[in-house]
Motif scaffolding. Sequence first.
Motif, short mmCIF file in Angstrom:
data_model
loop_
_atom_site.label_atom_id
_atom_site.label_comp_id
_atom_site.label_asym_id
_atom_site.label_seq_id
_atom_site.Cartn_x
_atom_site.Cartn_y
_atom_site.Cartn_z
N UNK A 73 -29.95 19.12 13.14
CA UNK A 73 -29.81 17.97 14.04
C UNK A 73 -31.18 17.49 14.52
N UNK A 74 -32.10 18.42 14.70
CA UNK A 74 -33.46 18.06 15.09
C UNK A 74 -34.13 17.23 13.99
N UNK A 75 -33.97 17.66 12.73
CA UNK A 75 -34.52 16.89 11.61
C UNK A 75 -33.85 15.52 11.51
N UNK A 76 -32.54 15.47 11.67
CA UNK A 76 -31.80 14.21 11.60
C UNK A 76 -32.25 13.27 12.72
N UNK A 77 -32.48 13.80 13.91
CA UNK A 77 -32.96 13.00 15.02
C UNK A 77 -34.28 12.31 14.67
N UNK A 78 -35.21 13.07 14.16
CA UNK A 78 -36.52 12.50 13.84
C UNK A 78 -36.47 11.58 12.61
N UNK A 79 -35.58 11.86 11.68
CA UNK A 79 -35.41 10.97 10.54
C UNK A 79 -34.82 9.63 10.98
N UNK A 80 -33.90 9.65 11.92
CA UNK A 80 -33.34 8.40 12.46
C UNK A 80 -34.41 7.61 13.21
N UNK A 81 -35.25 8.30 13.95
CA UNK A 81 -36.35 7.62 14.65
C UNK A 81 -37.30 6.99 13.63
N UNK A 82 -37.60 7.71 12.55
CA UNK A 82 -38.47 7.16 11.51
C UNK A 82 -37.84 5.93 10.86
N UNK A 83 -36.54 5.96 10.64
CA UNK A 83 -35.87 4.80 10.06
C UNK A 83 -35.87 3.61 11.02
N UNK A 84 -35.73 3.87 12.31
CA UNK A 84 -35.80 2.78 13.28
C UNK A 84 -37.22 2.19 13.35
N UNK A 85 -38.22 3.05 13.23
CA UNK A 85 -39.60 2.56 13.18
C UNK A 85 -39.78 1.66 11.96
N UNK A 86 -39.23 2.08 10.84
CA UNK A 86 -39.31 1.26 9.64
C UNK A 86 -38.61 -0.08 9.84
N UNK A 87 -37.44 -0.05 10.48
CA UNK A 87 -36.70 -1.30 10.70
C UNK A 87 -37.47 -2.25 11.61
N UNK A 88 -37.99 -1.74 12.72
CA UNK A 88 -38.64 -2.61 13.70
C UNK A 88 -40.07 -2.99 13.32
N UNK A 89 -40.77 -2.14 12.59
CA UNK A 89 -42.16 -2.43 12.28
C UNK A 89 -42.39 -2.89 10.85
N UNK A 90 -41.37 -2.83 10.00
CA UNK A 90 -41.50 -3.33 8.64
C UNK A 90 -40.54 -4.48 8.38
N UNK A 91 -39.24 -4.22 8.56
CA UNK A 91 -38.24 -5.24 8.24
C UNK A 91 -38.28 -6.43 9.20
N UNK A 92 -38.38 -6.17 10.48
CA UNK A 92 -38.38 -7.26 11.46
C UNK A 92 -39.59 -8.19 11.32
N UNK A 93 -40.82 -7.67 11.19
CA UNK A 93 -41.95 -8.59 10.97
C UNK A 93 -41.83 -9.37 9.66
N UNK A 94 -41.32 -8.71 8.62
CA UNK A 94 -41.14 -9.41 7.35
C UNK A 94 -40.08 -10.51 7.49
N UNK A 95 -39.04 -10.23 8.24
CA UNK A 95 -38.00 -11.23 8.50
C UNK A 95 -38.58 -12.42 9.27
#
Length: 179
Positions: A73-95
């Motif tokens: 669950x600790x790994x999943x927590x940090x993987x979800x945070x990494x995916x949210x970072x990708x969404x907000x700092x990669x996908x959103x600026x590209x959008x």
Amino acid sequence: MNFSTENFSRDLEVNFAVGVENSPKGRNENLARGEIAMLAIIFLVTVIGNSTVLLALWTRRRYAGRKKLSRMYFFILHLSIADLITAFLTDLPQLAWDITFRFQGGFFMCKVVKYGQTLGPYLSSYILMATAVDRHQAICYPLTYCSWTSRRSKVMVYLAWMAALLFCIPQVSVQPSNY
């Protein structure tokens, strides 16, 4: 073979104009709309999915009476945070860039966006690597795995964060060229 540059350039202009609707610098608006729609769907699915995972982990921890998360669950927590970072700092600026057809930020914002575009994927990869090392230890050496403390898993995740933050620095250190 009869080849005329005049016919070729006229045909190129006609073919290029198909699908281009009064757009600056020949932007294909139909293609741009499709890309914007796809990026918006990817962004929404990523944010909703990972927020749901974070909410599930939070409610599990809060209402299940457990003080700390298990290793997975600790790994999943940090993987979800990494995916949210990708969404907000990669996908959103590209959008935003695709919608406006121009980058609206200045030099500083450009560096922040470029740093963030590499941070998410780096962090995600390194956390997946730490998870793989943890699972390898659990599967291949089950008797010694019990001697692994959750502290080792935390150290691996923190090293993943530090490596990702460190390896993204070249994105912000490059100076603009004047040519």
